[in-house]
Design an enzyme around this catalytic site. Sequence first.
Site, PDB file in Angstrom:
ATOM      1  N   TYR A 180      -5.026   9.444  -7.100  1.00 53.05           N
ATOM      2  CA  TYR A 180      -4.073   8.725  -6.253  1.00 53.05           C
ATOM      3  C   TYR A 180      -3.691   9.563  -5.031  1.00 53.05           C
ATOM      4  CZ  TYR A 180       0.091   5.954  -5.039  1.00 53.05           C
ATOM      5  OH  TYR A 180       1.019   5.180  -4.382  1.00 53.05           O
ATOM      6  N   SER A 186       1.631   7.387   0.817  1.00 55.47           N
ATOM      7  CA  SER A 186       2.576   7.917  -0.167  1.00 55.47           C
ATOM      8  C   SER A 186       2.805   9.404   0.078  1.00 55.47           C
ATOM      9  CB  SER A 186       2.031   7.716  -1.589  1.00 55.47           C
ATOM     10  OG  SER A 186       2.785   8.460  -2.534  1.00 55.47           O
ATOM     11  N   GLY A 216      -2.499  -6.713  -1.099  1.00 55.07           N
ATOM     12  CA  GLY A 216      -1.544  -6.464  -2.180  1.00 55.07           C
ATOM     13  C   GLY A 216      -0.259  -7.228  -1.958  1.00 55.07           C
ATOM     14  N   ALA A 217      -0.406  -8.509  -1.582  1.00 55.04           N
ATOM     15  CA  ALA A 217       0.699  -9.262  -0.986  1.00 55.04           C
ATOM     16  C   ALA A 217       1.622  -9.962  -1.976  1.00 55.04           C
ATOM     17  CB  ALA A 217       0.139 -10.303  -0.019  1.00 55.04           C
ATOM     18  N   ARG A 268       3.064  -8.834  -4.973  1.00 57.76           N
ATOM     19  CA  ARG A 268       3.984  -8.097  -5.837  1.00 57.76           C
ATOM     20  C   ARG A 268       4.610  -6.936  -5.084  1.00 57.76           C
ATOM     21  NH1 ARG A 268       0.952  -6.345 -11.179  1.00 57.76           N
ATOM     22  NH2 ARG A 268      -0.701  -5.835  -9.705  1.00 57.76           N
ATOM     23  N   ILE A 270      10.006   3.739  -5.134  1.00 59.63           N
ATOM     24  CA  ILE A 270      10.496   2.392  -4.841  1.00 59.63           C
ATOM     25  C   ILE A 270      10.519   1.602  -6.141  1.00 59.63           C
ATOM     26  CG2 ILE A 270      10.188   0.332  -3.433  1.00 59.63           C
ATOM     27  CD1 ILE A 270      10.712   2.878  -1.807  1.00 59.63           C
ATOM     28  N   VAL A 293     -10.549  -5.834  -2.189  1.00 59.60           N
ATOM     29  CA  VAL A 293     -10.680  -5.192  -0.875  1.00 59.60           C
ATOM     30  C   VAL A 293     -11.742  -4.100  -0.879  1.00 59.60           C
ATOM     31  CG1 VAL A 293      -8.311  -5.724  -0.176  1.00 59.60           C
ATOM     32  CG2 VAL A 293      -8.795  -3.559  -1.363  1.00 59.60           C
TER      33      VAL A 293
END
Length: 246
Positions: free
Chosen positions: A156, A143, A13-14, A16, A189, A65
Amino acid sequence: MLEFEGKKAVVTGATRGIGRAITEALLERGATVAGIYGGNQEAAEGMAGDNSRYGERLRLVLLDVADYAAAAAFYAGLEAEWDTLDILVNNAGIRRDAVLAMMREEAWRRVLDVNLTGGFNMAKLALPLMLKQKYGRIVFITSPMGHLGFAGQANYAASKAGQIGLMKSLSKEVAKRRITVNSVSPGFIATELLDDLSEVQVKEYRKMVPANRFGAPAEVAEAVLFLAGDRAAYINGAVLEVTGGL
């Protein structure tokens, strides 16, 4: 300060948000990074262009992934070139929000596949490269929803709780080989993952945070780099919260 000079890292996930901030922080401090992205070509091209100064120290790789065979092929190519791996940051994650009674089975499965199974795939396949040199750092981005839960985010939350269980079990399996496995748990975030929130939701969520603001991706990156560095050698199986006190 080139703290990670000579180190080799994989970040999922590099391109964004938090993943981009982690990747750029590693590059800035000397690492060579293979950045995994799931399909947003525009974001990948922007990331590559903005970081062209790092030359061959940054490569971006399109990879699902959740696809074990594809992940295995990626690592086979990486081993042929790099031989070993120092750092893995499992950051790739998606949301498919809906209350459970209305949640489509595909939405449940895909979130678990990417967030949890994807983390399993990438960590399992990274281990032979780390075991070869008896050194490694694995960091999962989890999270607070894994223990707080939010209405409409059962998939999630379940994936993030699963990540913590995976991390804690793996940390005990590899500790004797000088491999540490930890998690960073960001709160709210300011990334594109919050873009679909209404103005009312944004205000309500901000009120929940004692710091009275959302965090910045760079603040999460600093926590990840600490756990990925040599100074954190005795931290293992831990969850470091970056939540503003949530």
